[in-house]
Design a protein around this motif. Structure first.
Motif, short mmCIF file in Angstrom:
data_model
loop_
_atom_site.label_atom_id
_atom_site.label_comp_id
_atom_site.label_asym_id
_atom_site.label_seq_id
_atom_site.Cartn_x
_atom_site.Cartn_y
_atom_site.Cartn_z
N ASP A 49 0.81 -1.21 0.00
CA ASP A 49 0.00 0.00 0.00
C ASP A 49 0.85 1.26 0.00
OD1 ASP A 49 -2.38 -1.35 -0.02
OD2 ASP A 49 -2.52 -1.46 2.16
N LEU A 82 -0.29 5.40 -0.31
CA LEU A 82 0.08 6.27 0.80
C LEU A 82 0.91 7.44 0.31
CD1 LEU A 82 0.91 3.72 3.65
CD2 LEU A 82 -1.23 4.89 3.16
N GLU A 112 0.12 6.38 8.92
CA GLU A 112 -0.07 5.47 7.78
C GLU A 112 1.24 4.80 7.39
OE1 GLU A 112 -3.76 7.89 5.58
OE2 GLU A 112 -1.67 8.13 4.93
N ARG A 121 -0.54 1.19 6.02
CA ARG A 121 -1.92 1.25 5.55
C ARG A 121 -2.66 2.36 6.31
NH1 ARG A 121 -5.55 -1.47 8.97
NH2 ARG A 121 -4.54 -2.53 10.72
N SER A 122 -3.85 2.69 5.82
CA SER A 122 -4.66 3.71 6.46
C SER A 122 -5.91 3.05 7.04
CB SER A 122 -5.05 4.79 5.44
OG SER A 122 -5.80 5.82 6.07
N SER A 146 -7.85 4.69 -0.12
CA SER A 146 -7.66 3.63 0.86
C SER A 146 -8.83 2.65 0.92
CB SER A 146 -7.44 4.24 2.24
OG SER A 146 -7.33 3.24 3.23
N ARG A 179 -7.49 3.76 -7.24
CA ARG A 179 -7.21 2.65 -6.32
C ARG A 179 -7.36 1.30 -7.03
NH1 ARG A 179 -10.74 -0.47 -3.05
NH2 ARG A 179 -9.71 -1.33 -1.19
#
Length: 536
Positions: A3, A7, A51, A56-57, A97, A151
């Motif tokens: 990810d 980010l 993050e 990751r978020s 995200s 995404r």
């Protein structure tokens, strides 16, 4: 770590908006907007660090960022409307995200926080401020949708299974479409129909269909009168292909088969001597022919693409099987050989020693069979300079494994046959040589390979015990005949008067060469004949 790319985009978006708002916010009335921008900047910095730490978020982090940004924008709104630009960041980050659902959550939280702050701190918003809030809310929604699309694209890029999923979808479509192929996917049949259509329109003495192969052309099919020379048809075809144009030279011609997106092949031919090309208006006829054969060109191009895909898939599967046999079965059998060697060193009695020796010989024979199978699976025409070179390579490898002398005589032009034709002729020859090595009990195998595209003739002759009674568990001869039928070749298998077996496969209408035990000299227009005897 998968990810990190989203980010990085999130951090870049936060930094860009922060920098873009510095000037308009600094020029606003009072210090409320400046304080609000500082709070939003601190929230973005902490969110980016969190993050990065977790790769990751999380949803709580996204909700907290949206809440802080909404409150800060509501507090600084009277100073300048520009502070509302901060509202675009949380939906965009949440879309990267969490997709569309994350965008909806972030947008709802920040809008609720903004309206609550405006109502509690400033007793509501003016008409201009309300219009700006609506505008930036819609902008945030649009950016969130863009982030959602981005995404999904990033996820496809990072997914190692994506090429397989894409291939699955294409193969399913191909299977569904295959039922609508009214003309089938056999290049030879489709090419034959094209040549028949040309001959129906223009009486010819020679007619050749060339199709692209690599950087050049190779003949797919030929229609000619007995003894008629093809002349310079290949040169004319190359020139027509290079210019994608119709070429007429006296009684000879060549024209491309256009699919609209490219050229599927070139038809080259010569008019019958009884015809005069001038009153026939040959060029105009060729223009009409080329236009009328457009659908047939698409059919042929589709068949050629399918054949290339099939050949590539078959080659990959053969290499996979050879690796599994070499690394699996072969290694296991070799380990058994070591155990037998240990037992042979200390036999209990002479009878046991005799049995162990017989077992050792049997294991050696199995190892030799496995090695031959690995060689057969890994050797293909595509890895060689020509069909004859591939046959020479397999003969050399089999001779090393079996200890049997294999003589290979080559008579080849520099031109090549179609890949699928060369592949089938190669496998037929390979099977014939394998049968001679394994079952014929011979001392010598002679292979004669003559390739004058689009014609070819290959014979395999041994001096062994002959055909004998056919075995019920053997399918080799039937498979050889099926391979010959696939490419329109003739296969003959017969006992020789002095002992041994002759296997001959012929493609095209040129007479077959002499027996490989007495190879003929090269044709006047061929490459020199080369004879190679390989021994273990």
């Amino acid at each position: 770590m998968k990810d990190l790319q989203p980010l990085s985009i999130s951090a870049a978006a936060r930094a860009f908006v922060l920098v873009a708002l510095l000037v308009p916010v600094s020029q606003g009335r009072g210090s409320a907007a400046a304080y609000a921008l500082v709070v939003a900047g601190l929230a973005w910095l902490l969110a980016s660090l969190a993050e990065r730490r977790r790769d990751r978020s999380s949803l709580p982090l996204l909700v907290g960022e949206a809440l802080v940004v909404g409150v800060a924008a509501g507090y600084g709104l009277p100073g300048t409307i520009a502070i509302l630009g901060t509202l675009a960041v949380p939906p965009f980050v949440a879309g990267l995200s969490r997709g569309f659902a994350g965008t909806g959550v972030a947008l709802s939280v920040e809008l609720a926080a903004l309206l609550a702050a405006v109502e509690l701190v400033h007793d509501g918003a003016s008409g201009e401020q309300a219009f700006s809030i609506v505008t930036w809310t819609i902008t945030g929604l649009g950016l969130g949708l863009i982030a959602t699309f981005l995404r999904s694209s990033i996820a496809r890029t990072n997914d190692p299974l994506e090429p397989y999923r894409f291939a699955q979808e294409l193969l399913r479509q191909l299977i569904d479409l295959s039922g609508g192929f009214s003309s089938g996917l056999d290049p030879n049949a489709l090419g034959g129909a094209i040549l028949s259509g040309v001959r129906d329109e223009i009486p010819t003495s020679t007619l050749v269909l060339y199709v692209p192969r690599g950087d050049g052309l190779t003949p797919l099919l030929t229609r000619s009168l007995e003894g008629e020379d093809l002349g310079d048809s290949e040169l004319r075809a190359e020139r027509s292909w290079a210019g994608a144009a119709i070429l007429v030279e006296g009684r000879s011609f060549a024209f491309p088969l256009s699919t609209g997106a490219g050229v599927a092949g070139i038809v080259a031919g010569t008019l019958s001597e009884r015809l005069d090309p001038v009153p026939l208006d040959l060029r105009d006829r060729l223009v009409g022919l080329a236009r009328g054969l457009g659908p047939s060109a698409v059919h042929l191009d589709t068949a050629l693409l399918f054949a290339s895909f099939r050949d590539a898939a078959t080659a990959d599967e053969r290499r996979r099987l050879s690796r599994e046999m070499h690394d699996g079965v072969a290694q296991e059998i070799a380990s058994l050989g070591y155990v037998v060697d240990a037992l042979a060193a200390r036999p209990a009695d002479p009878q046991q020693a005799e049995r162990i020796e017989m077992l050792r010989e049997r294991i050696s024979a199995i190892v030799a069979d496995v090695r031959r199978s690995v060689i057969n699976l890994r050797t293909t025409v595509g890895e060689s300079e020509s069909l004859g070179a591939a046959i020479g390579a397999i003969a050399r490898n089999l001779s090393e494994v079996s200890g049997l002398a294999i003589e290979v005589t080559l008579d080849e032009h520099t031109g090549r046959l179609r890949p699928e034709v060369e592949a089938e002729l190669f496998r037929i020859t390979q099977e014939a040589v394998n049968n001679a090595v394994k079952h014929a009990r011979c001392t010598t195998v002679r292979v004669h390979c003559q390739v004058h595209p689009p014609r070819a003739s290959i014979s395999v002759v041994d001096d062994g015990r002959g055909l004998g009674e056919p075995r019920t568990d053997s399918f080799g001869l039937g498979i050889m005949r099926e391979r010959a039928r696939l490419v329109g070749a003739d296969l003959t298998v017969e006992d020789l008067p002095g002992g041994g077996v002759s296997v001959r496969v012929s493609l095209g209408d040129r007479p077959a060469p002499q027996d490989s035990s007495q190879p003929s000299g090269p044709a006047a227009d061929s490459e020199p004949v080369s004879t190679t005897t390989v021994r273990a």
